[in-house]
Enzyme design. Structure first.
Site, PDB file in Angstrom:
ATOM      1  CG  ASP A   1      -2.056   0.955   1.124  1.00  0.00           C
ATOM      2  OD1 ASP A   1      -3.211   0.500   1.019  1.00  0.00           O
ATOM      3  OD2 ASP A   1      -1.810   2.178   1.127  1.00  0.00           O
TER       4      ASP A   1
ATOM      5  N   GLY B   1     -15.495   3.116   3.898  1.00  0.00           N
ATOM      6  CA  GLY B   1     -14.100   3.509   3.740  1.00  0.00           C
ATOM      7  C   GLY B   1     -13.457   3.068   2.442  1.00  0.00           C
ATOM      8  CD  GLN B   2     -14.689  -0.637  -2.398  1.00  0.00           C
ATOM      9  OE1 GLN B   2     -15.802  -0.951  -1.954  1.00  0.00           O
ATOM     10  NE2 GLN B   2     -14.140  -1.206  -3.448  1.00  0.00           N
ATOM     11  CB  SER B   3     -10.693   5.351  -1.356  1.00  0.00           C
ATOM     12  OG  SER B   3      -9.529   4.557  -1.184  1.00  0.00           O
TER      13      SER B   3
ATOM     14  CG  HIS C   1      -8.676  -3.135  -2.169  1.00  0.00           C
ATOM     15  ND1 HIS C   1      -9.622  -2.471  -2.907  1.00  0.00           N
ATOM     16  CD2 HIS C   1      -8.483  -2.399  -1.049  1.00  0.00           C
ATOM     17  CE1 HIS C   1      -9.978  -1.375  -2.268  1.00  0.00           C
ATOM     18  NE2 HIS C   1      -9.319  -1.312  -1.122  1.00  0.00           N
ATOM     19  CG  LEU C   2      -8.844  -9.748   0.985  1.00  0.00           C
ATOM     20  CD1 LEU C   2      -9.606  -9.712  -0.329  1.00  0.00           C
ATOM     21  CD2 LEU C   2      -8.340 -11.150   1.269  1.00  0.00           C
TER      22      LEU C   2
HETATM   23  P1  AMP Z   1      -9.687   1.366   0.386  1.00  0.00           P
HETATM   24  O1  AMP Z   1      -9.787   2.721   1.062  1.00  0.00           O
HETATM   25  O2  AMP Z   1     -10.108   0.217   1.228  1.00  0.00           O
HETATM   26  O3  AMP Z   1     -10.388   1.401  -0.961  1.00  0.00           O
HETATM   27  O4  AMP Z   1      -8.156   1.122   0.125  1.00  0.00           O
HETATM   28  C1  AMP Z   1      -7.475   1.656  -0.968  1.00  0.00           C
HETATM   29  C2  AMP Z   1      -6.027   1.626  -0.624  1.00  0.00           C
HETATM   30  O5  AMP Z   1      -5.287   1.787  -1.812  1.00  0.00           O
HETATM   31  C3  AMP Z   1      -5.556   2.748   0.334  1.00  0.00           C
HETATM   32  O6  AMP Z   1      -5.007   2.158   1.500  1.00  0.00           O
HETATM   33  C4  AMP Z   1      -4.519   3.506  -0.478  1.00  0.00           C
HETATM   34  O7  AMP Z   1      -3.431   3.941   0.298  1.00  0.00           O
HETATM   35  C5  AMP Z   1      -4.105   2.460  -1.507  1.00  0.00           C
HETATM   36  N1  AMP Z   1      -3.606   2.986  -2.771  1.00  0.00           N
HETATM   37  C6  AMP Z   1      -4.152   3.932  -3.559  1.00  0.00           C
HETATM   38  N2  AMP Z   1      -3.416   4.112  -4.652  1.00  0.00           N
HETATM   39  C7  AMP Z   1      -2.369   3.250  -4.571  1.00  0.00           C
HETATM   40  C8  AMP Z   1      -1.255   2.945  -5.409  1.00  0.00           C
HETATM   41  N3  AMP Z   1      -1.056   3.583  -6.566  1.00  0.00           N
HETATM   42  N4  AMP Z   1      -0.386   2.002  -4.996  1.00  0.00           N
HETATM   43  C9  AMP Z   1      -0.564   1.354  -3.823  1.00  0.00           C
HETATM   44  N5  AMP Z   1      -1.601   1.598  -3.002  1.00  0.00           N
HETATM   45  C10 AMP Z   1      -2.494   2.531  -3.364  1.00  0.00           C
END
Ligand code: AMP
Length: 113
Positions: free
Chosen positions: A30, A92-94, A99-100
């Protein structure tokens, strides 16, 4: 729909620190780690949210968990790791490619924040 950042990582359009890859999934660090080990395990099949998976995806979902276990073990955390799946914006999904989160290397509180 535009590709997500994770699809771009799968397609090698952007870089990531990849720790594991096979025909079904990819695991990489991450960008904004929340623990000494913070790796994301994603399917190559673009399922946006866990809520969008179907009963036909059961084998793949199980495989993602086994891969998460493997990633934790390979990093030396076979006995103490946490898996997190954020499903939907309000949870909290962004990034809308399933993804896990594999987190390890520190104590984790419960209930989670
Ligand atoms: P979520 O908020 O559960 O959708 O998690 C998305 C995760 O993706 C967050 O922890 C971000 O820090 C991570 N993330 C976003 N862009 C990247 C990237 N280019 N490489 C690695 N991690 C990323």
């Amino acid at each position: 729909m535009a590709d997500t950042v994770f699809q771009k990582i799968i397609d090698r359009e952007i870089d990531a620190d990849i720790v594991y890859e096979d025909d079904h999934c990819l695991a990489f660090h991450d960008l904004n780690p929340q623990a000494p080990l913070h790796v994301l395990v994603i399917p190559k099949q673009p399922i946006p949210r866990l809520a969008d998976a179907t009963n036909n995806d059961g084998d793949l979902l199980g495989y993602l968990m086994l891969t998460a276990r493997r990633v934790a073990a390979d990093a030396g955390y076979a006995d103490a790791f946490r898996l997190v799946v954020n499903n939907g914006e309000h949870a909290g999904q962004s990034v809308f490619h399933l993804h896990l989160h594999v987190l390890a290397g520190r104590a984790f509180g419960w209930p989670p924040g």
